[in-house]
Structures are given as C-alpha cells and as structure tokens.
Design a protein around this motif. Structure first.
Motif, PDB file in Angstrom:
ATOM      1  N   HIS A 481      -3.367  12.536 -12.825  1.00 38.89           N
ATOM      2  CA  HIS A 481      -3.795  11.305 -12.160  1.00 38.89           C
ATOM      3  C   HIS A 481      -3.531  10.024 -12.941  1.00 38.89           C
ATOM      4  O   HIS A 481      -3.498   8.940 -12.367  1.00 38.89           O
ATOM      5  CB  HIS A 481      -5.293  11.399 -11.850  1.00 38.89           C
ATOM      6  N   SER A 482      -3.346  10.108 -14.253  1.00 38.26           N
ATOM      7  CA  SER A 482      -3.332   8.875 -15.037  1.00 38.26           C
ATOM      8  C   SER A 482      -2.121   7.998 -14.739  1.00 38.26           C
ATOM      9  O   SER A 482      -2.208   6.769 -14.772  1.00 38.26           O
ATOM     10  CB  SER A 482      -3.381   9.199 -16.534  1.00 38.26           C
ATOM     11  N   TRP A 483      -0.995   8.586 -14.447  1.00 36.02           N
ATOM     12  CA  TRP A 483       0.248   7.822 -14.303  1.00 36.02           C
ATOM     13  C   TRP A 483       0.344   7.104 -12.962  1.00 36.02           C
ATOM     14  O   TRP A 483       1.060   6.111 -12.835  1.00 36.02           O
ATOM     15  CB  TRP A 483       1.462   8.728 -14.509  1.00 36.02           C
ATOM     16  N   ALA A 484      -0.331   7.606 -11.932  1.00 35.40           N
ATOM     17  CA  ALA A 484      -0.250   6.964 -10.613  1.00 35.40           C
ATOM     18  C   ALA A 484      -1.317   7.553  -9.704  1.00 35.40           C
ATOM     19  O   ALA A 484      -1.985   8.532 -10.038  1.00 35.40           O
ATOM     20  CB  ALA A 484       1.135   7.142  -9.992  1.00 35.40           C
ATOM     21  N   ASP A 485      -1.455   6.954  -8.523  1.00 32.28           N
ATOM     22  CA  ASP A 485      -2.447   7.393  -7.546  1.00 32.28           C
ATOM     23  C   ASP A 485      -1.795   8.203  -6.432  1.00 32.28           C
ATOM     24  O   ASP A 485      -0.560   8.261  -6.313  1.00 32.28           O
ATOM     25  CB  ASP A 485      -3.187   6.181  -6.996  1.00 32.28           C
ATOM     26  N   ALA A 486      -2.620   8.792  -5.585  1.00 30.00           N
ATOM     27  CA  ALA A 486      -2.155   9.757  -4.588  1.00 30.00           C
ATOM     28  C   ALA A 486      -1.057   9.240  -3.651  1.00 30.00           C
ATOM     29  O   ALA A 486      -0.168  10.015  -3.283  1.00 30.00           O
ATOM     30  CB  ALA A 486      -3.352  10.260  -3.780  1.00 30.00           C
ATOM     31  N   PRO A 487      -1.067   7.973  -3.204  1.00 33.06           N
ATOM     32  CA  PRO A 487      -0.001   7.533  -2.292  1.00 33.06           C
ATOM     33  C   PRO A 487       1.405   7.690  -2.858  1.00 33.06           C
ATOM     34  O   PRO A 487       2.365   7.878  -2.102  1.00 33.06           O
ATOM     35  CB  PRO A 487      -0.342   6.056  -2.051  1.00 33.06           C
ATOM     36  N   ILE A 488       1.546   7.626  -4.185  1.00 30.64           N
ATOM     37  CA  ILE A 488       2.876   7.778  -4.796  1.00 30.64           C
ATOM     38  C   ILE A 488       3.378   9.210  -4.610  1.00 30.64           C
ATOM     39  O   ILE A 488       4.515   9.442  -4.180  1.00 30.64           O
ATOM     40  CB  ILE A 488       2.836   7.417  -6.292  1.00 30.64           C
ATOM     41  N   PHE A 605      -0.975  -6.828  -5.266  1.00 35.01           N
ATOM     42  CA  PHE A 605      -0.938  -7.563  -6.529  1.00 35.01           C
ATOM     43  C   PHE A 605      -0.075  -6.811  -7.534  1.00 35.01           C
ATOM     44  O   PHE A 605       0.110  -5.587  -7.435  1.00 35.01           O
ATOM     45  CB  PHE A 605      -2.350  -7.737  -7.083  1.00 35.01           C
ATOM     46  N   ARG A 606       0.408  -7.547  -8.498  1.00 36.07           N
ATOM     47  CA  ARG A 606       1.301  -6.956  -9.493  1.00 36.07           C
ATOM     48  C   ARG A 606       0.555  -5.893 -10.310  1.00 36.07           C
ATOM     49  O   ARG A 606      -0.541  -6.157 -10.822  1.00 36.07           O
ATOM     50  CB  ARG A 606       1.845  -8.049 -10.413  1.00 36.07           C
ATOM     51  N   GLU A 607       1.137  -4.700 -10.382  1.00 30.89           N
ATOM     52  CA  GLU A 607       0.571  -3.555 -11.094  1.00 30.89           C
ATOM     53  C   GLU A 607      -0.797  -3.157 -10.556  1.00 30.89           C
ATOM     54  O   GLU A 607      -1.621  -2.572 -11.270  1.00 30.89           O
ATOM     55  CB  GLU A 607       0.494  -3.819 -12.602  1.00 30.89           C
ATOM     56  N   GLY A 608      -1.052  -3.453  -9.295  1.00 25.80           N
ATOM     57  CA  GLY A 608      -2.339  -3.099  -8.694  1.00 25.80           C
ATOM     58  C   GLY A 608      -2.459  -1.597  -8.477  1.00 25.80           C
ATOM     59  O   GLY A 608      -1.483  -0.916  -8.161  1.00 25.80           O
ATOM     60  N   ARG A 609      -3.672  -1.059  -8.642  1.00 23.15           N
ATOM     61  CA  ARG A 609      -3.909   0.363  -8.399  1.00 23.15           C
ATOM     62  C   ARG A 609      -4.986   0.539  -7.333  1.00 23.15           C
ATOM     63  O   ARG A 609      -4.673   0.583  -6.160  1.00 23.15           O
ATOM     64  CB  ARG A 609      -4.282   1.080  -9.704  1.00 23.15           C
ATOM     65  N   THR A 610      -6.244   0.612  -7.739  1.00 25.09           N
ATOM     66  CA  THR A 610      -7.291   0.877  -6.750  1.00 25.09           C
ATOM     67  C   THR A 610      -8.487  -0.054  -6.955  1.00 25.09           C
ATOM     68  O   THR A 610      -8.646  -0.669  -8.003  1.00 25.09           O
ATOM     69  CB  THR A 610      -7.798   2.336  -6.852  1.00 25.09           C
ATOM     70  N   GLU A 611      -9.295  -0.119  -5.938  1.00 24.93           N
ATOM     71  CA  GLU A 611     -10.592  -0.786  -5.976  1.00 24.93           C
ATOM     72  C   GLU A 611     -11.564   0.071  -5.181  1.00 24.93           C
ATOM     73  O   GLU A 611     -11.162   0.951  -4.412  1.00 24.93           O
ATOM     74  CB  GLU A 611     -10.479  -2.204  -5.399  1.00 24.93           C
ATOM     75  N   THR A 612     -12.854  -0.161  -5.375  1.00 26.57           N
ATOM     76  CA  THR A 612     -13.887   0.619  -4.711  1.00 26.57           C
ATOM     77  C   THR A 612     -14.448  -0.122  -3.508  1.00 26.57           C
ATOM     78  O   THR A 612     -14.746  -1.320  -3.597  1.00 26.57           O
ATOM     79  CB  THR A 612     -15.043   0.921  -5.688  1.00 26.57           C
ATOM     80  N   VAL A 613     -14.589   0.608  -2.403  1.00 28.69           N
ATOM     81  CA  VAL A 613     -15.347   0.115  -1.257  1.00 28.69           C
ATOM     82  C   VAL A 613     -16.667   0.878  -1.256  1.00 28.69           C
ATOM     83  O   VAL A 613     -16.675   2.110  -1.172  1.00 28.69           O
ATOM     84  CB  VAL A 613     -14.600   0.351   0.069  1.00 28.69           C
ATOM     85  N   ARG A 614     -17.768   0.162  -1.374  1.00 33.50           N
ATOM     86  CA  ARG A 614     -19.086   0.801  -1.378  1.00 33.50           C
ATOM     87  C   ARG A 614     -19.533   0.986   0.077  1.00 33.50           C
ATOM     88  O   ARG A 614     -20.117   0.094   0.686  1.00 33.50           O
ATOM     89  CB  ARG A 614     -20.079  -0.050  -2.167  1.00 33.50           C
ATOM     90  N   SER A 615     -19.268   2.171   0.612  1.00 33.55           N
ATOM     91  CA  SER A 615     -19.379   2.400   2.055  1.00 33.55           C
ATOM     92  C   SER A 615     -20.806   2.525   2.568  1.00 33.55           C
ATOM     93  O   SER A 615     -21.031   2.436   3.775  1.00 33.55           O
ATOM     94  CB  SER A 615     -18.596   3.659   2.440  1.00 33.55           C
ATOM     95  N   CYS A 616     -21.744   2.763   1.676  1.00 34.92           N
ATOM     96  CA  CYS A 616     -23.147   2.834   2.108  1.00 34.92           C
ATOM     97  C   CYS A 616     -23.724   1.419   2.109  1.00 34.92           C
ATOM     98  O   CYS A 616     -23.968   0.836   1.052  1.00 34.92           O
ATOM     99  CB  CYS A 616     -23.946   3.742   1.184  1.00 34.92           C
ATOM    100  N   THR A 617     -23.923   0.859   3.296  1.00 27.66           N
ATOM    101  CA  THR A 617     -24.399  -0.512   3.443  1.00 27.66           C
ATOM    102  C   THR A 617     -25.701  -0.544   4.234  1.00 27.66           C
ATOM    103  O   THR A 617     -26.107   0.457   4.835  1.00 27.66           O
ATOM    104  CB  THR A 617     -23.348  -1.356   4.175  1.00 27.66           C
TER     105      THR A 617
END
Length: 783
Positions: A481-488, A605-617
């Motif tokens: 996982h360290s080198w890239a995320d699942a979409p790659i 964004f340049r070199e962007g990877r992931t962010e969290t969506v806090r789905s419990c609202t």
C-alpha cells in the motif's frame, strides 16, 4: 542453467598461434536486438521528457514563434521593442558573424525566450483554472455559466495528447485549511458520537488548542506547504506506512479479484502467460508516459528501528507517541528501479527467475506459458528454509530487517534476494483452487482470504504487487500500500483483464496463441543457503503471520437486487445511498454509532493521495433513528434520508477539494512532535479508533469493455483487512447498473463482530431504503 546455455555462444581457446575466438551469430543477433531495444527506450524517454517539459505547448510551436519573429523582422517590424538589437550588441561572438547572421541568431534567442515565457504563462493560467472547484458543488445536470466558461478555457489551455507527467507542473498545490474551519468541522463530526458532557469537554479542549497551540503549528505548516509540492503526502507515506513495525500482511496490503463470472481458460500456465504479457504491455505504456508510475520494478525494503508507533494501515491514525520524530531512524523505504527484465515465480516452495525478454522483445504469451509450465512440471524439493522464506515479509518488520542484513547480505542468498527485490513483479503459481462459485456458500470468502494472506508464505508482501494464478485459471492481485492507492492497481487490472480476454485470447484447447522461439532459456531456480538460526526467524515470522491470518473473518456479499441504475433514478448519489445503508447496518449490528472512515481522493492536487470523509453525521444518525422508530412515517424518513445524503455529498466534495479534516490534523500533529509541543487535543483526535472503515473501488476507469454488451465480463473488486479489533472494514464496488459487491472483514477474536451477519444487515438496509422510494412512487401514481 541459463547462464551456461548462453555462455556457449561466446568461446575462446588459447593456442600456440594465439587466441582462437568463436562467436555465435545467434548470440550476436540477440545482443544487437537488445541494444536496439535499449536505445529505442532511451529515445522514447528523451522525447517524452521534452514533450512534458514544454507542455502545454509543443516543440513545433517554437518553430512557429521563430518563423513569426523572422517574418516581422523582414517586414521591417520589430516585435521585440528593441530587445533583438540589444542582444545583437551584447553578444560576445558578434565580431565573428556577419550582420545578417547576428540578426538571425538574436531573433532566435529572443524567440526562444518569448516561447519559454509563453509556456510559463500557459502553465500558470492552467494552474489557476485547475484551482477552480465550484463545479464540483453544483447540482447534477445543472451547469452554471461560469463552469461552462471554465470548461472551455481548460480545453483551450490543456494542449493536445497529454502524457503521464504533462500536468504535473500545472496542478495546484494542496491548500492548508484554516484551523478554525478544521476545528469546527471536527466538532461537528464527533457531535453524534458524544453525549452532552463529553462534547462540552471536547469543545473546551479543542478551543484551547485553537487559541494556544494551533497558531504556531499552522504557521510552520503553511511554510512547509510553500516548500513542498504537497504538504501531506511525504509525511503520510513515511509515518503512516513506512515507519510501521507490525506486519503489513492483512494490516496494510489489499487485494483485487479476477472477473466474477468468467474464466477464459482453466489452464494455469496459459492464463498466467497472457496476463503477464498484458502487464508487460501496460508497463511499456507506463515507460512511454501513458500510465501510472512506480507500479513495476518496485519493492518495499524493511528498516530496523523506529521510536514512532504507527499503525501500518492507512485508515488508522497515530496512537500515543513517546518521543518526537526527530529521534526516529531506519524506517522502511520504497525502492523503485527502471526497466527490470525478469520476474520471480513462486511455486510449491521454490523460487524461479524468468526472463521477460528474448532477442530484444517481450516474450510472447505462448512463450511465457511454456516457461510457467516448466515450473509447474518441476518436481524438485524446496531447499532448507526456502518453503516459508516469504513469511519474513508477512511478519514483524524488525526481525525481517535484521535477518535481511545478517543472512542475506552476501553469497547466493544476496544474489537470490536481489533477484526477487529487483524483479518487475512477483508471481505465485498457487496450488489451490479459488474463485466465485454460486454453488458454494463461502467461495468468495475463501477467495478473498487467499488473496489477502494466502498461506502467509506464498506471496512476497513487500513487492508492489504479487500476481496470483490459481490451478483452475483464476487470478488475483495482492498489493503493497505504501507506494500508491487502490485506484492505481485498479487501472492496471482493468487493462490487463480486458487485454487478456478481448485482445490476446486463447486457442480452442485453452492455450496461449502464438509460436515459441527455439533456444528459449529455461527458468533459473534461485539458490539459497539458509542456516538453522535464520530458519528459526522464518518460522517465528510465519507463526506471527498465521495468527493474524487465522483471525480474519471475511464475507463477500453480492447484492444484485438493484444497483446504480435504480439509485440514480431516485436522484441520489450511489455512494451516499450506500454509506447511509452502512450506517443503518452498523446501528442494527451493534446498537450504536461509531466513527466512520470513508476514503476519498485528492487527485486534483499535485501528488495528492487520499482524504477522509467522516460518514457518521448528525444527519445520518437522525435518519437511522427514524428508520428504527416505528412512529415515523415513510415521508419523514425519506426527507431525513435526503438531508443526510446531501450532507454526505457536500462532505465528500470538501474532502476532494482540499478542505477535509483528518490530513490537516495529522500534519499539525507531526509538526507538534517536531516542535516538542504536547497537545492533548491532537493526541485524543489521532487515537480515536475507526470502527467502521469503508472504501469504494473505482470501476470502468478505462472503458475497454462494454459491460452492457458483455455483462458477465465484470470484475469483483477488492478489499482490505479489518482496521479495528472490534470493527469492520468494508470495500464495495458498484458494477454496472444492477450489481454492487461488498467485501467485509472483521476479526474472529472479537465477540462483537461477525462479517456474515454484517453482510446480511447491509443487504436488508439497502432494501429498506429502497422501500422508501417505492412507497413514494406508489403514492405518486395513486394521486
């Protein structure tokens, strides 16, 4: 051995008359072809470097600028406003040129400078355009005039035929959110999870942080954002992934499955041959700048010591730390090489090196099938310690790092380990049978477990990915996982499966198509000399990994009652629909709400990877409570569902556009450790467990297969291991219009979780939400 086979092509004998040299024409031919291929690759890389270096302009545009400038000069018009004359006067070699040559040379220099200035202007204009994100917040199907104008301008300034790195310099930097906004959104996200007293305490701690510590941390973080291309990505890769010392198997690595319903051939070697060839074609596109970087020729190398205690899984933040990161040393690192010409194959405890090139070209699928069949037919026994050697990559990182230094730094062990770590990727010819079988209740569950951890010693978990080929022709991928995320990985996997089935194909007998060259060197069996002490380390790593693997409770749930088509007709985002169904399923499963992680991408964004969506609202919990309250009407529930779905969509958009919560707090925390600032607020935030961790697998990134025409040629998606000891990991893929696949993981050791039970709760939650729309439609028809 292959080395001996090739050596006979070049021989010499010392005689009284001198040296009698014998050269093989066949070998010289292959040397020549290899040289041609190598220089061709260099030429392509050089050309791509120029194309990406001047993008969004093109090299030919320089000629246009020069011609235009020269034309104006001969028309006695000076477009440079005197600059050409200035250049002509100040040239140090002007005395050696005629006046006309000086004028031409000065005009070319001016044109080149003008051209470079125009490129910079185009890039900054494009960067400004790509910083516009209002379009993502507009309602579906409604495009404002500003967005239409923006689309037109982006098309104008984007140039033609971009390559892999063409937009790198034009992508905007990830912005650092305001502290006030992040704190406000954080408090809003935890409000439904805390009672009044707990929330008031958290509010006090958050406000104290905002007032006392945050301003200083924020200033340094903004400074970092000016200096770094992305203020998150380097720290995220290092501290979340590479500094983790616990096993990456299950905890970090993830998997991707084969086609769900179709197996093009049941011949293991043939399927592996076609797919490996398709991967080599994909790598060629990558080398030409057409695809994602760092996928091939990449290995995670273990480090020994680290003070920081971080979870290796990307969806768990830091636990309480004891010392600042300045004292840390020897994390893992990602080794990326270029143009590796071999792969390593594992079968029944033996490792084999297989060359991927012959005569300056890739091996054909039929040739790869022959090589893999030779390995399958090999009956030699594993050498002492070889059978479970790969368990070192599945266990704790420190014992593996120490064993690597002590036992694999010289001799045959070093050469063999280098063959593995420098290979294009790793292939396992598995001796088991797996895949989805509707006649077997747990076939998908066992398939997922096999891809995620196997036997704990038959995948090289440090490689960027391990391709797994089963005895029945089914496939799968285990990815680090360290080198890239699942979409790659998903992008590559779609290309490979489509190429395998629709472009390469098989004979009627199920073999790969094509001829086989004579003299193809056989696979090379890697040699090992593993002492007893090292074998004990291997066994210890295996036992650690086996405990983890045996604790994984997996369930694959195929939901085919309805899919994206019906959800969109209800004018709802499919992702929001599923996330709210997961909240309802979670509440029914455990009787309470929990902190929920949903991964979103920051690829704008340049070199962007992931962010969290806090789905419990607060909105989602209100909807769930209404669903469980028999006194509420369907209309009330549907209204609350709409509000919760809109809230979720807005949060997802904020995360995608750089206004998320968790990456900002994560970087503030790292900065606090560098500055030796103790922050109770950040410690508490980053130690909160994600008991429901979710992620959507992207589908149809390439559109190489028309799934309306070929509905059975769909992938099953992939998944990951459980995140919290008492929680669930859920990966889902929306396949076409009428199928959604859920990959659910948890731990057998937790009495609170059951993956099959949770899958049934998800199914019922999906049906119950659909019933709200059915009742609405029924009432509208009656009216």
């Amino acid at each position: 051995m292959a080395e001996a086979h090739q050596a006979v092509g070049f021989q010499f004998t010392v005689t009284p008359d001198g040296i009698d040299l014998h050269l093989s024409r066949e070998v010289l031919k292959h040397i020549y072809l290899s040289g041609v291929t190598s220089w061709r690759k260099r030429a392509i890389r050089f050309k791509n470097g120029i194309l990406t270096g001047v993008y969004p302009a093109s090299p030919s545009s320089l000629l246009i600028v020069v011609i235009a400038t020269m034309s104006t000069i001969y028309a006695r018009i000076d477009p440079s406003l005197g600059m050409i004359d200035t250049i002509k006067r100040t040239m140090p070699v002007s005395g050696y040129m005629t006046v006309q040559t000086q004028t031409v040379f000065s005009a070319i220099l001016f044109s080149t400078g003008l051209w470079l200035s125009l490129i910079l202007m185009l890039r900054y204009t494009l960067k400004a355009l790509l910083s516009y994100h209002a379009w993502i917040f507009e309602s579906h199907g409604k495009i404002s005039f500003c967005t239409k104008l923006w689309l037109t301008l982006v098309k104008m300034f984007s140039g033609r035929r971009p390559l892999l790195y063409s937009f790198q310099t034009s992508l905007p930097r990830l912005p650092v959110p305001r502290v006030d906004d992040t704190i406000t959104r954080y408090l809003e996200s935890v409000r439904p999870l805390l009672d009044d007293e707990q929330y008031n305490q958290m509010e006090v701690v958050a406000n104290n942080f905002k007032k006392d510590q945050a301003p200083k941390l924020q200033k340094y973080l903004i400074l970092k954002s000016w200096c770094a291309t992305n203020y998150v990505s380097d720290w995220w890769e290092e501290y979340i992934y590479l500094r983790g010392r616990s096993p990456i198997m299950v905890n970090s690595n993830f998997y991707a499955m084969d086609l769900l319903y179709v197996t093009p051939t049941h011949r293991q070697a043939a399927r592996a041959g076609n797919v490996v060839h398709a991967m080599l074609q994909y790598r060629r596109k990558l080398e030409r700048g057409e695809h994602a970087p760092r996928m091939f020729n990449t290995t995670r190398i273990p480090g020994i010591e680290t003070v920081l205690c971080a979870s290796p899984h990307p969806q768990i933040m830091f636990y309480v730390l004891s010392s600042p990161p300045l004292l840390l040393r020897d994390p893992d690192f990602v080794q990326h090489l270029s143009d590796r010409k071999h792969l390593v194959v594992y079968h029944k405890g033996r490792f084999f090196k297989v060359w991927l090139y012959y005569g300056g070209r890739h091996l054909w699928p039929s040739e790869l099938e022959t090589q893999f069949q030779r390995i399958l037919d090999d009956t030699t026994e594993p050498q002492p310690g070889e059978l479970k050697l790969a368990a070192l990559t599945a266990g704790n990182r420190v014992p593996w790092a120490r064993a690597r230094l002590k036992y694999f730094s010289q001799g045959v062990n070093k050469a063999s380990l280098e063959a593995i770590e420098t290979s294009a990727f790793f292939l396992t010819l598995d001796d088991e049978v797996h895949g989805y079988d509707p006649e077997k209740l747990r076939s998908l569950d066992l398939y997922a477990k096999s891809l995620l951890h196997g036997k704990c010693y038959d995948r090289w978990f440090d490689k960027s990915f391990t391709l797994i080929a089963y005895k029945n022709g089914k496939l799968g991928v285990n990815a680090e996982h360290s080198w890239a995320d699942a979409p790659i990985i998903g992008h590559m996997w779609e290309y490979v499966l489509a190429t395998d089935c629709f472009h390469l194909g098989y004979t009627e007998e199920g073999h790969c198509k094509g001829d086989i060259s004579n003299g193809l060197p056989p696979p090379i069996k890697l040699q090992w000399d593993i002492p007893l002490e090292c074998q004990e380390v291997i066994e210890d790593s295996y036992m650690v990994a086996k405990v983890i693997a045996d604790d994984v409770d997996f369930h694959g749930c195929l939901f085919d009652e309805f899919g994206k088509g019906l959800i969109k007709k209800s004018r709802t985002s499919p992702d929001a629909f599923i996330q709210l169904a997961l909240q309802l399923a979670q509440f029914r499963d455990k009787g309470e709400f929990c902190l929920t992680y949903e991964a979103s991408m920051t690829r704008m964004f340049r070199e962007g990877r992931t962010e969290t969506v806090r789905s419990c609202t607060s909105e989602s919990t209100a909807f769930v409570r209404a669903m469980e309250d028999k006194s509420t009407t369907s209309a009330q529930r549907l209204d609350l569902f709409r509000k919760a779905a809109d809230k979720h969509q807005n949060m997802y958009r904020l995360a995608m556009t750089g206004s998320g919560i968790d990456r900002h707090l994560f970087c503030l925390y790292i900065m606090s450790k560098y500055l030796s600032i103790d922050s109770p607020f950040l410690k508490q935030v980053l130690s909160e467990p994600w008991r429901l961790s979710t992620s959507q697998t992207p589908q149809q990134q390439l559109n190489m297969v028309d799934i309306k025409r070929f509905p059975r040629y769909v992938g099953a998606g992939g998944g990951f291991g459980p995140v919290a000891d008492d929680g669930y990991g859920v990966s889902y893929i929306i396949i076409g219009e009428n199928l959604i696949t859920f990959h659910i993981s948890s731990k057998f050791s937790s009495p609170e979780t059951d993956s099959y039970r949770f899958g049934q709760n998800i199914r019922q939650a999906m049906l119950d939400i659909r019933a709200l729309f059915d009742q609405k439609d029924k009432k509208e028809k009656e009216m």
